[in-house]
Design a protein around this motif. Structure first.
Motif, mmCIF file in Angstrom:
data_model
loop_
_atom_site.group_PDB
_atom_site.id
_atom_site.type_symbol
_atom_site.label_atom_id
_atom_site.label_comp_id
_atom_site.label_asym_id
_atom_site.label_seq_id
_atom_site.Cartn_x
_atom_site.Cartn_y
_atom_site.Cartn_z
ATOM 1 N N TYR D 319 28.124 33.646 -17.155
ATOM 2 C CA TYR D 319 28.579 34.122 -15.842
ATOM 3 C C TYR D 319 29.073 32.942 -15.020
ATOM 4 C CZ TYR D 319 26.368 38.681 -16.544
ATOM 5 O OH TYR D 319 26.033 39.927 -17.002
ATOM 6 N N GLU D 321 31.373 31.892 -11.239
ATOM 7 C CA GLU D 321 31.977 32.360 -9.986
ATOM 8 C C GLU D 321 33.328 31.692 -9.845
ATOM 9 O OE1 GLU D 321 29.667 33.664 -6.244
ATOM 10 O OE2 GLU D 321 30.431 31.676 -5.753
ATOM 11 N N ARG D 323 36.372 31.034 -7.324
ATOM 12 C CA ARG D 323 36.542 31.036 -5.865
ATOM 13 C C ARG D 323 37.977 30.721 -5.481
ATOM 14 N NH1 ARG D 323 31.800 29.602 -2.664
ATOM 15 N NH2 ARG D 323 33.208 28.420 -1.319
ATOM 16 N N ASN D 324 38.472 31.464 -4.535
ATOM 17 C CA ASN D 324 39.783 31.192 -3.952
ATOM 18 C C ASN D 324 39.554 30.597 -2.566
ATOM 19 O OD1 ASN D 324 42.337 31.184 -2.893
ATOM 20 N ND2 ASN D 324 42.536 33.420 -2.785
ATOM 21 N N GLU D 331 46.525 37.689 -8.314
ATOM 22 C CA GLU D 331 46.031 38.692 -9.262
ATOM 23 C C GLU D 331 46.179 38.156 -10.672
ATOM 24 O OE1 GLU D 331 47.448 42.652 -7.014
ATOM 25 O OE2 GLU D 331 47.392 42.818 -9.200
ATOM 26 N N VAL D 333 45.535 38.549 -14.904
ATOM 27 C CA VAL D 333 45.306 39.428 -16.054
ATOM 28 C C VAL D 333 45.104 38.536 -17.290
ATOM 29 C CG1 VAL D 333 46.327 41.180 -17.564
ATOM 30 C CG2 VAL D 333 46.640 41.316 -15.077
ATOM 31 N N GLY D 341 38.727 40.937 -17.855
ATOM 32 C CA GLY D 341 40.118 41.244 -18.147
ATOM 33 C C GLY D 341 41.065 41.126 -16.978
ATOM 34 N N SER D 342 40.546 41.295 -15.795
ATOM 35 C CA SER D 342 41.428 41.367 -14.639
ATOM 36 C C SER D 342 40.650 40.871 -13.434
ATOM 37 C CB SER D 342 41.848 42.823 -14.452
ATOM 38 O OG SER D 342 42.627 42.989 -13.317
ATOM 39 N N THR D 344 41.069 40.000 -9.195
ATOM 40 C CA THR D 344 41.854 39.913 -7.963
ATOM 41 C C THR D 344 41.173 38.931 -7.028
ATOM 42 O OG1 THR D 344 42.593 42.192 -8.203
ATOM 43 C CG2 THR D 344 42.817 41.202 -6.027
ATOM 44 N N PHE D 346 41.222 37.728 -3.540
ATOM 45 C CA PHE D 346 41.634 37.919 -2.162
ATOM 46 C C PHE D 346 41.480 36.596 -1.402
ATOM 47 C CE2 PHE D 346 40.392 42.021 -3.786
ATOM 48 C CZ PHE D 346 41.376 42.861 -3.302
ATOM 49 N N ALA D 350 35.449 35.184 -3.436
ATOM 50 C CA ALA D 350 35.051 34.833 -4.789
ATOM 51 C C ALA D 350 34.835 36.096 -5.607
ATOM 52 C CB ALA D 350 33.762 34.014 -4.745
ATOM 53 N N GLN D 351 34.880 35.932 -6.921
ATOM 54 C CA GLN D 351 34.549 37.002 -7.853
ATOM 55 C C GLN D 351 33.654 36.410 -8.932
ATOM 56 O OE1 GLN D 351 35.339 40.057 -7.382
ATOM 57 N NE2 GLN D 351 37.255 40.123 -6.214
ATOM 58 N N VAL D 352 32.862 37.266 -9.549
ATOM 59 C CA VAL D 352 32.108 36.865 -10.729
ATOM 60 C C VAL D 352 32.940 37.220 -11.953
ATOM 61 C CG1 VAL D 352 30.051 37.351 -12.112
ATOM 62 C CG2 VAL D 352 29.872 37.139 -9.612
ATOM 63 N N VAL D 367 49.853 37.475 -12.151
ATOM 64 C CA VAL D 367 50.973 38.427 -12.079
ATOM 65 C C VAL D 367 51.607 38.499 -10.703
ATOM 66 C CG1 VAL D 367 50.164 39.809 -14.023
ATOM 67 C CG2 VAL D 367 49.398 40.361 -11.698
#
Lengths: 384, 384, 384, 384
Positions: D319, D321, D323-324, D331, D333, D341-342, D344, D346, D350-352, D367
């Motif tokens: 796992y 993180e 971070r933007n 975005e 892919v 797989g994908s 986004t 923002f 951040a996303q995991v 993309v």
């Protein structure tokens, strides 16, 4: 020893005018609170019917939802619903080691608070069979404790008939749920056909949350079943829906004689519904059309402009204001007539459209309103 | 017979570019969903310390909260918290007829999901004595099952000592909670004094939800206790807080050596905290000052304007840009020096200020930052 | 050589459904555009009168405004105004080295576009005398070219009489504008008294932009002048007003027989107006009261709860829903009767209130509605 | 007689703490104002370069824009731009009967206010030839008064050379503007080829307002021209752009050595730019890649989960993180590797993501970032 002083009620509404005059050592920062108000979702009456905003499919911690039942009342009130049903699963209780299984309990826990908040509460449950056929909601039920918890296929019919015995209103949930996982699940099944023919099944979810099951709309039309739209909310509404002037939870608009459980039932039995998912509507053509015309009106021509066309002849262009007096959203594309080609009607807003003189009407396709899986509502806008 | 097809994962992020190419009969309306993202709350490091965003006081259906414990993780992740503790009441379980009492259960239910979402989870509980003295939070606890459920006054000390035996970090909650109901409850109580002197009590909630208990700030300063800020959230965060660029849930900013439970504990023990409630800060002067200077910077003078004063002498006005590189909010009022009288520093924004030439500094009062119940932070802005 | 191809109209409305099918090498990102729509500001009719939303005071680059006149039409349309007047200064033209002075020009430049957008355009100007007496607006004027540009005091009367000759509707602007700069300017001046007595002056701006000139409300009541509210906008509306469901530009609500210039004039002459500034209203008591009752309605009691009071007697509490069917905002504080103490009525929303049984009414003070400088509207809410 | 009193400055910032204590008869409703603040658009440095936010294409009433030139400064400041150029048309002045033609005037009117607001102002103009070839912007110009107003085709070259004589930076505007109207206009024209070969032309607008002219990106790459993005704003920015955390006016990101006109010119000449339109980026691969990696970072693996695959073997899932740290939007892919797989990203979030153990990297296609008309940026995310 302590004594009770007069209790000073802390009103939630933020006031610029009424402020505490004395400093008791606590700074109260109510300006950061969510305004506590029941939003009015504005939809004009359709003929003699009120348009009730109804969600008949929600979950709580008593099955696999994330919230205590009272949260569902709080959400419904804030969002402006009129009618709600909590429909926890009969056969599926993942929290049962912590939360005692009692299928009547969500209803008991909210019935007083719903009443005090002027919400019409319908008792319901979700009959959760394997897919296919998948899940059914039963609303207007009686005692929820006698439902069958064994979800094996041979018991499917018996499970549904339990609801029928209670004279429940029964609808098939999210038929296309597993379209990409289980072949043949998103079809007009023999089991469904049987339930329909014998009068056990009354409706189908055409809209469930963020999915519109378009084939179900055809089935409702062809088999005279009621078109349903629900949130099927498990999480917090505000963690799923990006609520705005345009985005609302998915729901059923019910055209009812009044705002009572009996009137809701009568309207559901008569099929007077439109399913609503923010920008999209789905329903039987008659009801979607009536809803459109109840919401949208054209002004008389307020201006006429005269110009010459390429052939040198005088042509008149008439100006009209088209108004959407509702919180619904409509996108229109011109199909016939000579006028403005495309019109977006945002909630509670107007647009100017023009039409060449000498015409009776313009015909638009409402591309955000479905009356068949492959057909949008078509409307005539009279220019007279 | 049914066969499993390839499972098509439905990604939550709304994509304008990647769209399903085939019509499987389901219209997916993901554009209405809440974007699933972890917000970054931007606060620069303070010296060598990271500023961790922590909420050490939350409730779930395992006491009197409205949500399943996992919702607290979901909320914390979306809002950008680093550290969280669920602290259900030991002595108060209004849902016990439905939800089995098990004080360790909320922790067990979320520890994996917290880990997978990169949240630091601290085990905690709320020791819920009658007021006064009222409630205490114990965090960094061990087994929660042995706490005393009898909340009668004679057991108050024993209840707190249970936490001390586990080497918990203990703080007094919302001391001004019932200021207008129970006389004498919002005072420096003998019981508190005793706990403090013997080293049992480590901190006090200066901010609890929408209330800043200003007298508690003085007590923290005078008795060397740690300043705490918490949400004490029972409802959904989004039903209580009108979240925006400015409004966040109330929390504790912890200046920690790294992002681990151990570092959080070390910082709490050392008292390196500031309590934060949207527009307002409260803390010991040193920490609030360091936080301010970590967030706010002045540019070199980028422009100078020369004019004549009323006496005909030439005067120079220098122009500076003052930048707030954080998600905090500061309101400044000039106390000494000749320059811009009032400055509002919104999150991640800048303002232009001017100062008469020939000065070393301007001194401002930060009227949204408390370092005592009756004293705001005062800062020098160097013009060199 | 070039040839013209068929022109493909780019519709502004963002469409999820209708998308270009071919790639012509240009990616069009219309999803980032402001939705082009005319907001409907919802205010029910007051008796037989329509409530028109009017702004009679705006500036353009033809005096000291920041925009070309057509922007004022665009703004008014988007915000949902019905009636507008551009009122550039006669005597003040700071851009005259660049923009040719022509007092009729703003009107000429917008009259067609106003017509095509279904806005009622009133011709106006601002007569800009030194303070005191300060500025006057004249609307429903004729030729603007003959007004006096000399703004010396001796010409004050002559300047105003020029408007009277044209049968203009004349009102005194922002009387408290320089209250802290020019002593005696914010008083009932002899000059104003003279204009009033002879029938030259018809109204006073009680609301101008972000200022409510409360003393002017008393003068309107005492001298039978019309209460006016205007934006006096110079900058872009969106750079001044933080537009939202609650915040609108300041304006005059005119109770008119229909939506024509003649009906607006008749209503202004008759004094049927309320000045509106987002959360606040100001007007003559009769009109503010009628407006309140047109917007706010109480449901029949939908629920009754029976409990015992401290004396052991049974008491009934009735539940009602109070609905605000408008885009106005009202804050209510209970003055007499036994019921909910404080009610905030946000735009298009409802609240639940309770009242002890056996009462005819509750009396509330509407603390956001002024009928005198020191008096709020008081309303009876009938419980029958 | 009147006397001046001390002038009380009305500060725009809304203060909850500092309120007028005395009632002077004017209620000031500053809570309804737009907060006056310069937003910081957060983009980390790219290597040793600052990323300046620049708009080199705007109009005012001095050609066919809707606002006075100072509004362009006000907008740029509020939105957080660093660099701006007003570029009114030389050959097109539809308001010339009202606004005196003077091509230097917009620059003169804003140069002081730009300086006082810490904006870098570049002098520019738009050379407005018939299509094809259409329009060119010239920035870093000298005297604007000598440009050729005759827009007939034979003068095209001479008109552009006027800018070259002043050593201007010249770029071709919106080449696909009339793609559906004038055949052959959206091509690599001989005229453009000539200008490029002789070194007269320096760049092309790949992004103009809401249009991305994708073929122009190929031309920039193939002919070594600078990629430009501009708003070409005529109306108010706030009437065109639905400004939000994601939506900004279209602009050029310039990688500059410092925040001076000279450094901007050096960077433009060197081609260190990326064009930005809210969710989309377009530029030469090197610069888009460097920008991405400056903004986006991956944490070390913070968690590992072990499970068995279908073959019974143990597999590890790590796992991370991602971070933007910027206000840009990406975005992603997955193109190769075994992981999420994908994704986004923002703004400031951040996303995991997860990745199967034993891999060095994941490769994603971004993309929303174009490096060719038919090619997105591809990035390796190192898992080490």
């Amino acid at each position: 020893m302590t004594r009770l002083k007069l209790f000073l009620i802390a009103f939630l509404g933020v006031s610029l005018l009424v402020q505490a005059q004395t400093d008791d050592g606590v700074l109260r920062m109510n300006e950061f609170r969510v305004p506590k108000m029941r939003k009015i979702i504005q939809i004009p009456d359709v003929g003699t019917y009120q348009v009730l905003k109804c969600d008949f499919h929600m979950h709580t911690v008593f099955s696999d939802g994330h919230v205590w039942p009272t949260v569902r009342v709080q959400e419904a009130w804030l969002e402006g619903l009129d009618v709600m049903a909590i429909t926890d699963h009969v056969e599926y209780a993942p929290y049962k080691n912590d939360v005692k299984v009692n299928h009547n309990r969500p209803w008991e826990l909210v019935k007083d608070v719903a009443k005090e908040n002027n919400l019409v509460l319908i008792k319901g449950t979700e009959i959760t069979r394997s897919t296919p056929p998948g899940h059914f909601n039963a609303i207007f039920i009686g005692d929820a404790s006698g439902y069958i918890e064994d979800n094996s296929s041979p018991k499917d019919k018996e499970a549904v008939m339990k609801a029928k015995e209670q004279n429940a209103f029964i609808f098939w949930n999210h038929p296309g749920w597993k379209v990409n996982q289980i072949e043949g699940s998103y079809e007009w099944l023999d089991f469904i056909d049987e339930l329909t023919k014998e009068g056990t099944l009354h409706g189908i979810e055409v809209i469930n949350g963020f999915g519109m099951h378009k084939k179900a709309l055809d089935w409702c039309v062809d088999h005279n079943l009621t078109v349903m739209g629900t949130s099927d909310i498990h999480n917090l509404v505000r963690h799923d829906y990006d609520l705005s002037d345009i985005v609302h939870r998915s729901m059923t608009l019910v055209f009812a004689k009044d705002r009572t459980p009996e009137a809701v039932r009568e309207a559901l039995d008569a099929g007077r519904t439109v399913a609503w998912a923010s920008k999209f509507l789905a329903g039987k053509e008659e009801h979607v059309r009536n809803l459109f015309h109840a919401c949208v009106e054209l002004s008389p021509a307020f201006h006429a402009r005269t110009s010459k066309n390429s052939a040198g002849a005088e042509v008149v262009t008439n100006y009209y204001e088209i108004r959407n007096n509702s919180d619904l959203y409509f996108e229109l594309v011109l199909k016939s007539g000579n006028g403005t080609g495309s019109v977006t009607l945002f909630p509670r807003s107007a647009q100017v459209i023009t039409a060449a003189g000498g015409q009776d009407k313009l015909t638009y396709e409402v591309v955000t309103a479905y009356v068949r899986s492959d057909k949008h509502l078509q409307v005539d806008i009279s220019l007279k």
